[in-house]
Design an enzyme around this catalytic site. Structure first.
Site, PDB file in Angstrom:
ATOM      1  N   GLU A  57      17.851  -8.194   4.258  1.00 51.38           N
ATOM      2  CA  GLU A  57      18.821  -9.251   4.543  1.00 51.38           C
ATOM      3  C   GLU A  57      19.847  -8.729   5.546  1.00 51.38           C
ATOM      4  O   GLU A  57      20.121  -7.518   5.593  1.00 51.38           O
ATOM      5  CB  GLU A  57      19.511  -9.642   3.219  1.00 51.38           C
ATOM      6  CG  GLU A  57      20.598 -10.687   3.390  1.00 51.38           C
ATOM      7  CD  GLU A  57      21.096 -11.264   2.052  1.00 51.38           C
ATOM      8  OE1 GLU A  57      20.718 -10.742   0.986  1.00 51.38           O
ATOM      9  OE2 GLU A  57      21.871 -12.243   2.103  1.00 51.38           O
ATOM     10  N   ASN A 203      17.704 -20.504  -0.820  1.00 54.85           N
ATOM     11  CA  ASN A 203      17.871 -19.319  -1.670  1.00 54.85           C
ATOM     12  C   ASN A 203      19.002 -19.572  -2.659  1.00 54.85           C
ATOM     13  O   ASN A 203      20.068 -20.055  -2.263  1.00 54.85           O
ATOM     14  CB  ASN A 203      18.237 -18.107  -0.804  1.00 54.85           C
ATOM     15  CG  ASN A 203      18.692 -16.913  -1.641  1.00 54.85           C
ATOM     16  OD1 ASN A 203      17.891 -16.242  -2.280  1.00 54.85           O
ATOM     17  ND2 ASN A 203      20.001 -16.645  -1.654  1.00 54.85           N
ATOM     18  N   GLU A 204      18.760 -19.259  -3.893  1.00 56.15           N
ATOM     19  CA  GLU A 204      19.783 -19.430  -4.938  1.00 56.15           C
ATOM     20  C   GLU A 204      20.520 -20.749  -4.721  1.00 56.15           C
ATOM     21  O   GLU A 204      21.756 -20.792  -4.593  1.00 56.15           O
ATOM     22  CB  GLU A 204      20.734 -18.226  -4.981  1.00 56.15           C
ATOM     23  CG  GLU A 204      19.996 -16.947  -5.316  1.00 56.15           C
ATOM     24  CD  GLU A 204      20.870 -15.768  -5.748  1.00 56.15           C
ATOM     25  OE1 GLU A 204      22.095 -15.815  -5.583  1.00 56.15           O
ATOM     26  OE2 GLU A 204      20.296 -14.793  -6.265  1.00 56.15           O
ATOM     27  N   TYR A 274      18.878  -9.284 -11.714  1.00 49.64           N
ATOM     28  CA  TYR A 274      19.436  -7.949 -11.457  1.00 49.64           C
ATOM     29  C   TYR A 274      19.840  -7.321 -12.781  1.00 49.64           C
ATOM     30  O   TYR A 274      20.341  -8.010 -13.677  1.00 49.64           O
ATOM     31  CB  TYR A 274      20.668  -8.051 -10.556  1.00 49.64           C
ATOM     32  CG  TYR A 274      20.315  -8.374  -9.115  1.00 49.64           C
ATOM     33  CD1 TYR A 274      19.878  -7.379  -8.249  1.00 49.64           C
ATOM     34  CD2 TYR A 274      20.405  -9.672  -8.634  1.00 49.64           C
ATOM     35  CE1 TYR A 274      19.545  -7.663  -6.932  1.00 49.64           C
ATOM     36  CE2 TYR A 274      20.068  -9.968  -7.313  1.00 49.64           C
ATOM     37  CZ  TYR A 274      19.643  -8.955  -6.471  1.00 49.64           C
ATOM     38  OH  TYR A 274      19.308  -9.237  -5.166  1.00 49.64           O
ATOM     39  N   GLU A 337      13.926 -11.246  -6.028  1.00 51.95           N
ATOM     40  CA  GLU A 337      15.056 -10.302  -6.031  1.00 51.95           C
ATOM     41  C   GLU A 337      15.106  -9.645  -7.406  1.00 51.95           C
ATOM     42  O   GLU A 337      15.266 -10.332  -8.420  1.00 51.95           O
ATOM     43  CB  GLU A 337      16.385 -11.015  -5.741  1.00 51.95           C
ATOM     44  CG  GLU A 337      16.463 -11.531  -4.316  1.00 51.95           C
ATOM     45  CD  GLU A 337      17.841 -12.060  -3.916  1.00 51.95           C
ATOM     46  OE1 GLU A 337      18.851 -11.628  -4.511  1.00 51.95           O
ATOM     47  OE2 GLU A 337      17.883 -12.910  -3.016  1.00 51.95           O
TER      48      GLU A 337
HETATM   49  O1  AHR Z   1      20.692  -9.070  -2.785  1.00 49.41           O
HETATM   50  C1  AHR Z   1      22.028  -9.416  -2.635  1.00 49.41           C
HETATM   51  C2  AHR Z   1      22.304 -10.898  -2.942  1.00 49.41           C
HETATM   52  O2  AHR Z   1      22.064 -11.146  -4.288  1.00 49.41           O
HETATM   53  C3  AHR Z   1      21.423 -11.904  -2.239  1.00 49.41           C
HETATM   54  O3  AHR Z   1      21.875 -12.204  -0.970  1.00 49.41           O
HETATM   55  C4  AHR Z   1      21.522 -13.096  -3.119  1.00 49.41           C
HETATM   56  O4  AHR Z   1      20.391 -13.917  -3.049  1.00 49.41           O
HETATM   57  C5  AHR Z   1      21.749 -12.506  -4.489  1.00 49.41           C
HETATM   58  O5  AHR Z   1      22.774 -13.124  -5.161  1.00 49.41           O
END
Ligand code: AHR
Length: 538
Positions: A57, A203-204, A274, A337
């Site tokens: 990114e 995205n998101e 995450y 992700e």
């Molecule tokens: O990976 C960092 C960020 O985390 C990305 O841009 C986003 O999609 C997510 O919230």
């Protein structure tokens, strides 16, 4: 000694294995503490190589100084792309790369990043500062070609009309000489189509991608994808999926899409997860829950691995909810992700926002996550570690002429034999880990992993999460005999061990020998380790 063994079998009985081990472990019963049974008759699905995917990114030092150094740089490069990155990705057969974001995608116009240097338009970057747009569609697609990976583009759904997305597809995929887009592409040095197959539609979209409700997003998804040009090729369209465990998003989005019979236009549903909350249940606050990447105690060691293991529950939960609207599971999960996200403090430099150090602990998180994907090979069609370089769960670190491979990279390499192989159900039985979770009992599985088979070759990967306890395991393949094997292990006496520019080779895999005993293997898994065993069946 006898009483130890009794205790041991009593413990095993608690998880239902004493009989199995007692029957099989005649020669080595006094040593064996765990049992792994690989079941070739119980296939799960082919492990999509794309599970080993990457993500870059326009964020901090991911693109600029990470992947892109520019053609005039003294740093070895191929037309501006850092040579060390190309070589490292080729060595792990990188299957797919996602770009340009992330949150950045929904404020990006691909038109700002094509053409000659003088035509590039500097723009405000979502993450701060100005993006020169020196790295754009041409550069990304050349990068993908150089490393032999499939490109996965993410379209701007929040900030641009569907027509812009149509034109991007036309620019990338329309046959030579047939459209304005193909002519632009040819003028920029690439007459033949790029044939980009994977397209993320936003995205998101529940967050930085527009704060949509699932129903609003479903309407946008339809508008973006209805009649998008295909040029005789299938397009694999990825819908913006849930954040972590938010099944409400999954349920309502699929319901809204199914309502209009749009299910068949969706290839995958993205899932972002995450591993960040290491507070052991003390908080759910995004900032307070995050902890340091390098300074951690045993509690945070176990919490990271326990929180990472939640990925399995998420896959199961979302899959079950998807079934309500998509009973034949036409739509697969795309975990585009994933990785560890620590609090700020270990960046490689001030401009490298979200960069962090990756330790042995993150190698274990990588191993256990890839193993989860294998165990759900029937559900997960792609996954992308976030992000490739100078970021969160990175495989590489680079700053000017300095470069290092992280422990995460080594796990991707050790696990490569799984790519494209048949995932097979494998049972693990081992005494669990118990730890003190802020005064309450915490438990974690004792060993976990996955196995796959390709012809007569079985790959078994195993994570031992215990900070100090090795485990000796008996490994059997049901209905087959193991003829020979070799393996690799990644571990270190220091749980905090990591690779940096000064010491780039502290954490690395070592060869291990495989001890055969009458068609089975007896193997010692060291504490805090990731192991890959490559076994040949008789
Ligand atoms: O990976 C960092 C960020 O985390 C990305 O841009 C986003 O999609 C997510 O919230």
């Amino acid at each position: 000694m006898l009483s130890d063994r009794r205790e041991f079998f009593k413990g095993l009985a608690a998880y239902g294995l004493a009989a199995g081990i007692a029957a099989r472990s005649q020669t080595a019963a006094s040593q064996v503490q765990a049992h792994i049974e690989i079941l070739p008759d119980e296939p799960i699905g082919t492990i999509a190589p794309e599970i080993y995917g990457h993500f870059i990114e326009h964020l901090g030092g991911v693109i600029y100084d990470g992947v892109w150094v520019g053609p005039d740089s003294k740093i070895p490069n191929d037309g501006g792309i850092r040579r060390a990155v190309i070589d490292a990705l080729k060595a792990i057969h990188a299957p797919v790369v996602r770009w340009p974001g992330g949150c950045f995608a929904d404020s990006y116009n691909w038109r700002d990043g094509i053409g000659a240097e003088t035509e590039r338009k500097p723009r405000t970057n979502f993450w701060g500062g100005t993006d020169s747009n020196a790295f754009g569609t041409q550069e990304f697609l050349r990068f993908s070609t150089l490393i032999g990976a499939k490109p996965y583009l993410a379209a701007n759904l929040r900030g641009l009309p569907a027509w812009n997305f149509n034109q991007w597809v036309e620019y990338c995929n329309s046959p030579a000489g047939t459209t304005e887009g193909s002519k632009e592409r040819a003028a920029q040095g690439h007459p033949e189509p790029y044939d980009v197959r994977y397209w993320g539609v936003g995205n998101e979209s529940w967050g930085c991608g527009g704060n949509f409700t699932p129903e609003e997003y479903a309407a946008e998804f339809r508008r973006f994808t209805a009649w998008v040009p295909r040029y005789g090729q299938p397009l694999d369209l990825v819908a913006s999926g849930p954040n972590s465990g938010e099944v409400d998003w999954t349920r309502r989005l699929l319901h809204a899409l199914a309502d209009k019979r749009q299910i068949f236009d969706v290839y995958g549903l993205s899932l972002h997860y995450y591993t960040w909350n290491l507070s052991a249940g003390r908080t759910t606050d995004w900032n307070l829950g995050k902890r340091d990447a390098l300074k951690f105690d045993e509690l945070e060691w176990y919490e990271l691995l326990a929180q990472g293991s939640v990925m399995e529950t998420l896959i199961r939960d979302h899959w079950a909810v998807m079934e309500e609207s998509d009973p034949l599971h036409h739509i697969k999960l795309i975990v585009d992700e994933w990785g560890a996200w620590y609090r700020p403090g270990t960046e490689i430099g001030p401009k490298y926002i979200l960069s962090q150090m990756l330790t042995l602990r993150d190698a274990l998180l990588s191993g256990l996550t890839l193993d989860i994907f294998h165990r759900h090979a029937d559900k997960v069609a792609m996954a992308n570690a976030a992000q490739l370089i100078n970021c969160l769960h990175s495989l590489m670190l680079a700053s000017e002429d300095k470069f290092a491979l992280t422990p995460v990279y080594h796990v991707f390499k050790m696990y490569m034999a799984h790519m494209g192989a048949q995932s097979i159900r494998t049972e693990f039985a081992a005494p669990p880990v118990s730890y003190d979770r802020n005064g309450k009992p915490g438990t974690l599985w004792g060993l976990s992993g996955s196995a796959s088979v390709s012809g007569k070759n079985v790959t078994l990967t195993v994570v031992n999460p215990h900070a100090s306890r090795a485990l000796e395991a008996e490994i059997v393949v049901r209905g087959a005999s193991i003829a020979r094997g070799n393996g690799q292990v990644l571990t270190n006496a220091d749980l905090h061990a990591h690779n940096d520019f000064q010491n780039p080779d502290v954490v690395h895999p070592d060869e291990v020998s495989v001890k055969l005993d009458g068609g089975r293997v007896i193997h010692r898994f060291p504490p805090a380790s990731v192991t890959a065993l490559y076994l040949a069946l008789a």
